[in-house]
Design an enzyme around this catalytic site. Sequence first.
Site, short mmCIF file in Angstrom:
data_model
loop_
_atom_site.label_atom_id
_atom_site.label_comp_id
_atom_site.label_asym_id
_atom_site.label_seq_id
_atom_site.Cartn_x
_atom_site.Cartn_y
_atom_site.Cartn_z
N GLY A 1 37.29 13.47 70.86
CA GLY A 1 38.22 14.19 69.89
C GLY A 1 39.23 12.97 69.08
O GLY A 1 39.85 13.55 68.24
N GLU A 2 39.20 11.81 69.30
CA GLU A 2 40.10 10.89 68.70
C GLU A 2 39.26 10.68 67.29
O GLU A 2 38.14 10.29 67.44
CB GLU A 2 40.57 9.66 69.40
CG GLU A 2 41.09 9.80 70.80
CD GLU A 2 41.19 8.75 71.70
OE1 GLU A 2 41.26 7.59 71.35
OE2 GLU A 2 40.99 8.84 72.83
N SER A 3 40.18 10.44 66.35
CA SER A 3 39.74 10.23 65.08
C SER A 3 38.85 8.88 64.91
O SER A 3 37.86 8.79 64.28
CB SER A 3 40.67 10.30 63.81
OG SER A 3 41.51 9.45 64.29
#
Length: 1449
Positions: free
Chosen positions: A660-662
């Site tokens: 989920g982290e960019s």
Amino acid sequence: MGRLKLQPGIKAIEEEPEDYENTASERDKAALGCMINSEIGAVLAVMRRNVRWGGRYMSGDDQLEHSLIQSLKALRRQIFSWQHPWHTVNPAVYLQPFLDVIRSDETGAPITGVALSSLYKILSLDVLDLNTVNVEDAMHLVVDAVTSCRFEVTDPASEEVVLMKILQVLLACMKSKASVMLSNQHVCTIVNTCFRVVHQAGTKGELLQRMARHTMHELVRCIFSHLPDVDTTEHTFIKGSNTAKQEVSGLPGDYSFGGKQLENGNGGTELDSQAPSANFVSKVTGGMVPAMDENIVVPGNGKDTVSYDLNLMTEPYGVPCMVEIFHFLCSLLNVVEHMAIGPRANTIAFDEDVPLFALGLINSAIELGGTAIRRHPRLLSLVQDELFRNLMQFGLSTSPLILSMICSIVLNLYHHLRTELKLQLEAFFSCVILRLAQSRYGASYQQQEVAMEALVDFCRLKSFMVEMYANLDCDITCSNVFEDLASLLSKSAFPVNCPLSAMHILALDGLIAVIQGMAERISNASVSSESVNLEEYTPFWMVKCDNYSDPDHWVPFVRRRKYIKKRLMIGADHFNRDPKKGLEFLQGTHLLPDKLDPQSVACFFRYTAGLDKNLVGDFLGNHDEFCVQVLHEFAGTFDFQDMNLDTALRLFLETFRLPGESQKIQRVLEAFSERYYEQSPQILANKDAALLLSYSLIMLNTDQHNVQVKKKMTEEDFIKNNRHINGGNDLPRDFLSELYDSICKNEIRTIPDQSAAFPEMNPSRWIDLMHKSKKTAPFIVSDSRSHLDRDMFAVMSGPTIAAISVVFDRAELEDVFQTCIDGFLAVAKISACHHLEDVLDDLVVSLCKFTTLLNSSSAEEPVLAFGDDPKARVATITVFTIANRYGDFIRAGWRNILDCILKLHKLGLLPARVASDAADDSELSSEPGQGKPLTNSLSSAHMPSVGTPRRSSGLMGRFSQLLSLDTEEPRLQPTEQQLAAHQRTLQTIQKCHIDSIFTESKFLQADSLLNLARALIWAAGRPQKGNSSPEDEDTAVFCLELLIAITLNNRDRIVILWQGVYEHIANIVQTTLMPCALVEKAVFGLLRICQRLLPYKENLADDLLRSLQLVLKLDARVADAYCEQITQEVSRLVKANASHIRSQMGWRTITSLLSITARHPEASEVGFDALLFIMSDGINLMPSNFTTCVDAARQFAESRVAHADRSVRALDLMSGSIGCLTQWAQEAQEAMGEAEATKMCQDIGEMWLRLVQGLRKVCLDQREDVRNHALLALQMCLTGVDEVHIQHGLWLQCFDMVIFTVLDDLLEISQGHSQKDFRNMEGTLVLALKLLSKVFLQLLPELSQVTTFCKLWLGVLSRMEKYLKVKVRGKKNEKLQELVPELLKNTLVVMKNKGVLVQRSALGGDSLWELTWLHVNNIAPSIQSDVFPDQDSEKKQKPVSAENETEIG
């Protein structure tokens, strides 16, 4: 070149060949002329009926007939005038008039129909063949004319007739001998025309529809049946799309694989192809039907198309037309995708109709093309990609008909082309069969049934499951199809909370087909399985096989791969719990290197099923340097060659969950973009363009498919967002539009499915599959040997036994019983062959439950219940069949089998002597009532059963119990049903061959034999002291009989059994207090074992004989009851095996048993007989048994239970044994060394001493003759040992312990006991005294040298003195009064003569002399003067002084 091979030697020439015979050309010319004449007449007749043709036409000044009629008449004039053979006549001459009629649009349907019939007759009579001149042109003329047939429609019926005749003629063209001359182009035209009729027939009558479809099928069969004969040398293909376009554009206008609209209205009907069209539209159906592509292009991936050269299309037909036809048939399956527009009369019918028609044609093509398809890459490519993709799509159709046809096609493809379809087959089973055969995926019952039927059909192919296992289950990149299919079959056969249905039976058939396939392969050379172990790290994804066709190479290879795959799955399980520990585990099993490297971890993530995709995503997105390296290696495992960006992205993101982290997303997409650009750089300028576009696609995906986003991105927005990203330039608009549409229609799942269930096949997965199929390992074709069956069977055996058992339990029909039984027997055979003992035990346990013999049945009459229960009877036969055939591999299962045998025994269904019969045939039973073999004793219901005497247990006994039931109305006889039930029971038991288990036990493997023996001991139970029921005792006896039987049958392997058998018998002997059948069987069984085994097992002789000591431990009451029989058996044992008994312990046991009988009235005679056998003539006497035999003889001598004669004989045995001592002493002197001889002499001396001590005891017997004989025997033993060389010390012992003692004891008896007890003691005393004198004198020379001689001599004198003075019955005995002085005088004379008794010194130093005379004077004072007269005169002259006498005293 891909054309049909012409028969050699055929020349299309005008002159007649010399050997041309038996063809249409050689027929009677007039007959052929007549035939054609009649056809001309028929056409003309129909034409004349029409007004248009009946009159004349004006042309200028002359009246002329119409050209069609003129040509027909001209032909009529010529046909009878031709002189040449028919095959030299150009066919165009006699065909053209008919073809003109067919082509003419002026003719009506009836005229065209008759002309077509005439043409059909000429073709079907083989007037044209390969030898006919210009036959190729003629065939082309016919096809061109018929496919462009025109006629006026007068009524619908006549139109249908013409269409049917067109089909008839086209089919006749393809079936004629000259069809091989047709070109690829003309064959395509024929098929296309036929298909147009098929399509047009949809609005016509039923008959035309069926005829058209049948013709289409026949054409396809006819064309593809030639494929195996087609030459494989294809050439002159033109590579590249530009050239292809140029060639296609140059095609003539009349060459196409399509057609124009068929118009049936005012204008008439046309079947020409002059205006090229990709398809034609039927006004009636309002749909779109594809026709064959006019460019004749082999479908590829849309990139590199390959078109055929025009020259190939005009050459004799072969692969090019077959490729085009097959491509057309596959494209028919795509029709549904284009059917969304326009109303339809019957949606379901059309959805089924077109695909079914196409699938039927495809199936025919594959059936006839067969394995030849693989020789032609273009055909094979169609099968691998387009066909299979469509099959996968239609496979999930709700129509059972379509699914059934697809399954038939795949079965054919598997049979013919499986080596080329490895991954396609995997996909079909995973995505179609395994999904549809289970209700949890939403399939209808009909779909489930069709899928299951198809799977069972595959299972009936013997090689199918083996090849699935070897190619897929043992491949780390493939799913476990074999395991999934086997699991599906066993679960589907398992009725849970529901009655048995057809589906359960169907699945069971499949399961048993797989098992029986394994069982059949066993008879072929079986291969032993060796355990796989990885000693060191090797990259598991790079394991290769040297030779995929040689079992010596591929069998170890697939085993190794399967081992790796299993370990990887275990590693995945560890990884999902703790990633670090999971990697450490794989390092420990050598699947990952000790020092982790990025590539190995990446391959673990890529190729291992069952990993938690969240954990994989987190690992790959981590910023750690090692994780980044793993990410790039992971991306490097993908093949994105020639793949659309969205397809590549879908495949990449299916393997893990995008974090989920960019920052993590960026790292992941960077790795992806780098790999994608590296492999597919066509449109993209650089990897950054790939990265930006990938990001854009992810954002578009979220925008389009997230319900929370209300305002969706438009196509224009998407294109605008991606401007100038391609190295500063824009990407092509079409490219971006295509990506936009793809994402909108089909979401990229960034949260992949974690379940290991069977996925749906989508376009991106199919593209990936086609990429993988180019790199996958070759398909392994199994042979008929059982290379992998053990591994496969280990996987499926448990569920299979459970499934068959449950179906068997629920089944009510006998054919289902038999199916289950076949399965059980096959499982048993495989388990035995592959040494899977646990599986066989489980099977036996399951089967025994179904015999009903183990149930505590509440039935009043269990025998009748058993006879009426076919399932129980079949199960019983099967249990014993398995026990007899595969007993070697039964372990714990023997207990259950014995429980069944015991129940049959209790019901009286076994012969009472079955156990005894199990002993060797050669043995003669010592017990009366020898039983008959099982088959004889159970041969008829009217034959009395050989039952046990203890109770009414035979079959007749069961009847008698039935007759005597305490009912108000006693039955006179059993009913017919009861008799029939008994008869069935009898037959069942006969078929079981229960006795064979024990008679053939000699052939059982050691482990199985040991387990059988333990089971018997366990079944017998521990004997309880005095409180066991008669039934328990009966069981224990029966088990003991069986145990003894197998012991006797396995004398060569007695070591295995002996300990258990001995302990069991010992337990019985030591716990039994009263005589009973069990202890009787135990004791006599033990004796029987010893009798039978002693001759064969010298190394066990001591153990066997030691076991007989148990008999000595019997309770007194038990021993007394069986003493005589025991003695008889011991006697037999001794007589048969005396030479085999060598140890002292063994003889001690035997003689102890014989000694006991000495005082037993009934047994003593037999016991003495055995002793007589041992001791007579000393044949069986030896140093090891001498002492014990002598002791036994003494006990018989002392025994008073028989006549005194026997005691005398016993004494003779004892005295006679002295000869053996003499013999042994001589042998020792002659054969042994000095030391050994000395030792032997000492031993002999000890034996002699024991002998005379034994005789001493008998010398005190109350019976006079025994007592006196004992003294004589003792005297003989004391005086007859000159050659034995008894040492002086032993002689002194003998005097003290034997001679003096016996004299003293006899003296005491004579004085202390009444005459009534001991008669005539005087005579005995006389004998004893003579013995003393004789022995002393005989030994005098030797003993006089001994230092203690004086003491010995005084002992002799004192006994003589006592005997002189003894009073018997109160008065002195006259005989003794006379005998003592006489013996004394005689002794003194000898001593004097020998120089033993002489006066040494007058000064008192000679004590022997003085003491002698002191005692002698007490006995008889006158003796001294008689013996020494000189000494006596000296005495008178010189009396001995008083002091001297005192000193001497």
